[in-house]
Design an enzyme around this catalytic site. Structure first.
Site, short mmCIF file in Angstrom:
data_model
loop_
_atom_site.label_atom_id
_atom_site.label_comp_id
_atom_site.label_asym_id
_atom_site.label_seq_id
_atom_site.Cartn_x
_atom_site.Cartn_y
_atom_site.Cartn_z
CB SER A 126 88.08 50.18 -49.71
OG SER A 126 88.44 49.95 -48.38
CE1 TYR A 151 83.79 53.73 -47.90
CE2 TYR A 151 85.07 52.13 -46.64
CZ TYR A 151 84.98 53.05 -47.65
OH TYR A 151 86.08 53.30 -48.44
CE LYS A 155 84.41 52.84 -51.62
NZ LYS A 155 84.40 53.75 -52.76
CG PHE A 181 96.00 48.27 -48.37
CD1 PHE A 181 95.78 47.94 -49.71
CD2 PHE A 181 95.87 47.28 -47.43
CE1 PHE A 181 95.44 46.63 -50.09
CE2 PHE A 181 95.54 45.97 -47.80
CZ PHE A 181 95.32 45.65 -49.12
CG ASP A 301 89.29 49.17 -35.54
OD1 ASP A 301 89.01 49.68 -36.65
OD2 ASP A 301 89.72 49.84 -34.58
N1 UDP Z 1 92.92 54.28 -34.43
C1 UDP Z 1 93.16 54.55 -33.09
N2 UDP Z 1 92.69 55.72 -32.56
C2 UDP Z 1 92.01 56.64 -33.32
C3 UDP Z 1 91.79 56.37 -34.68
C4 UDP Z 1 92.25 55.16 -35.21
O1 UDP Z 1 93.77 53.74 -32.37
O2 UDP Z 1 91.60 57.67 -32.78
C5 UDP Z 1 93.42 53.03 -35.01
C6 UDP Z 1 92.31 52.11 -35.50
O3 UDP Z 1 91.85 51.26 -34.46
C7 UDP Z 1 93.02 51.35 -36.60
C8 UDP Z 1 94.05 52.33 -37.14
O4 UDP Z 1 94.19 53.34 -36.14
O5 UDP Z 1 93.72 50.25 -36.08
C9 UDP Z 1 93.63 52.98 -38.44
O6 UDP Z 1 92.32 53.48 -38.28
P1 UDP Z 1 91.65 54.41 -39.39
O7 UDP Z 1 90.29 54.77 -38.88
O8 UDP Z 1 92.56 55.53 -39.74
O9 UDP Z 1 91.56 53.48 -40.68
P2 UDP Z 1 90.84 52.07 -40.91
O10 UDP Z 1 91.94 51.07 -41.04
O11 UDP Z 1 89.94 51.80 -39.76
O12 UDP Z 1 90.11 52.27 -42.20
#
Ligand code: UDP
Length: 340
Positions: A126, A151, A155, A181, A301
């Site tokens: 990942s 998590y 990885k 990604f 994040d």
């Molecule tokens: N995100 C968001 N609201 C949500 C879920 C995700 O704004 O309810 C944003 C999150 O902060 C990140 C992006 O969407 O910037 C992708 O999040 P996801 O959890 O899908 O994947 P990640 O990159 O965290 O593995």
């Protein structure tokens, strides 16, 4: 037909890889414990492929059960190891379960593969291994940083396990590490797709469930990042494109074309999109207006990350084919098939 064992083959990415493997002329064999997947996936696979895919309901931590699968099938030539826990938030609550399951099952699998004389492994890694990177886009040579969750650490540890075990004098395993990604979307047939348990953590299932009326609104986690519109940047790859990367990787291992005993590839589109861009693309693709508001940042994040996809293109000949908009359209079609 060349038999490939697919652990976690009933899961989101695994099920799409099963389809692509079968359509490329391989014989996929699923191993899944169904703790985070549904048996209805098998019906979806049957409908898409017009035949049954063999499936063993076992846990990859169970060495004896794995041995039995290899012996029963006889001539498995390679393994794609998807089976793992994948929820970032849950991993903070249950770190030991994550280390035990994700790292433990890889160790068990590697030992069983060695004992059974199976030499080829594709492992689901990942982009979380990069942590908060110093440079963008990230190449495979970009140094990894501390992971932001247990998590992500599993990885990193799994990559270390693969590298260290490959250095043993009696090593027989050839591995390709694929650093995914953000996979999104579903098979064009809408027979298989993502099945989040409960409230989705990931952006796209949350969007589609909101548009379908199952959730009130999407909360965007922060708009004060140093990005073009202040929201996080990610590299969203269509799950079918991602699945195809596994077919190419397996073939490369079988052909003994790999230049090293462990090779690593980013699997992304090479483009970053902000959360707001994803929302806009979804509205265009679905014709639905999405209810959303801006909320606080989500702890852990990464502000921005996207792939340098050059190595996969040059070495594997792998390029993504599906646009963000089409990927989101497929996610919406899948969501609608679930509501009906
Ligand atoms: N995100 C968001 N609201 C949500 C879920 C995700 O704004 O309810 C944003 C999150 O902060 C990140 C992006 O969407 O910037 C992708 O999040 P996801 O959890 O899908 O994947 P990640 O990159 O965290 O593995």
């Amino acid at each position: 037909m060349t038999k490939i064992l697919v652990t976690g083959g009933a899961g989101y990415i695994g099920s799409h890889a099963v389809v692509e493997l079968a359509q490329a002329g391989f014989e996929p064999i699923i191993v899944d414990n169904f703790v985070n997947s549904e048996t209805t996936v098998l019906a979806g696979l049957r409908e898409i492929l017009g035949r049954e895919v063999p499936c063993y309901r076992i846990d990859c931590g169970n060495a004896e059960a794995l041995h039995e699968v290899f012996r029963k099938e006889g001539d498995i030539k390679g393994v794609i190891h998807f089976a793992a826990y994948k929820a970032v938030g849950e991993s903070v609550q249950k770190p030991l379960a994550y280390f035990h399951n994700n790292v433990g099952s890889l160790i068990t699998l590697l030992q069983v593969m060695k004992d059974e004389g199976v030499e080829n492994l594709v492992f689901s890694s990942s982009c979380t291994v990069y942590g908060i990177p110093d440079q963008l886009p990230v190449t495979e040579a970009t140094p990894t940083k501390p992971a932001s969750s247990p998590y992500g650490r599993t990885k990193q540890m799994c990559e270390d396990v693969v590298h260290d075990s490959s250095q043993a004098a009696d090593n027989t395993t050839h591995t390709i590490l694929l650093r995914y990604f953000n996979p999104i979307g579903a098979h064009e047939s809408a027979k298989i797709g993502e099945l989040p348990l409960g409230v989705p953590n990931n952006l796209v299932p949350f969007i589609t469930q909101t548009a379908a009326g199952l959730r009130d609104k999407l909360t965007i986690f922060g708009n004060d990042y140093d990005t073009p519109d202040g929201t996080n940047v990610r590299d969203y790859i269509h799950v079918v494109d991602l699945a195809k990367a596994h077919v190419v990787a397996v073939q490369r291992l079988l052909d003994r074309k790999a230049s090293e005993v462990v090779e690593t590839f980013n699997v992304g589109t090479g483009h970053g999109n902000t959360v707001l861009e994803v929302v806009k693309a979804f509205e265009e693709a679905s014709g639905q207006k999405l209810n959303y508001s801006i909320g606080p940042r989500r702890p852990g994040d990464v502000p921005a990350i996207y792939a340098d996809a050059t190595k996969a293109a040059e070495v594997l000949g792998f390029k993504t084919e599906t646009s963000l908009r089409d990927a989101l359209a497929s996610a919406w079609k899948w969501q609608q098939s679930l509501v009906r």
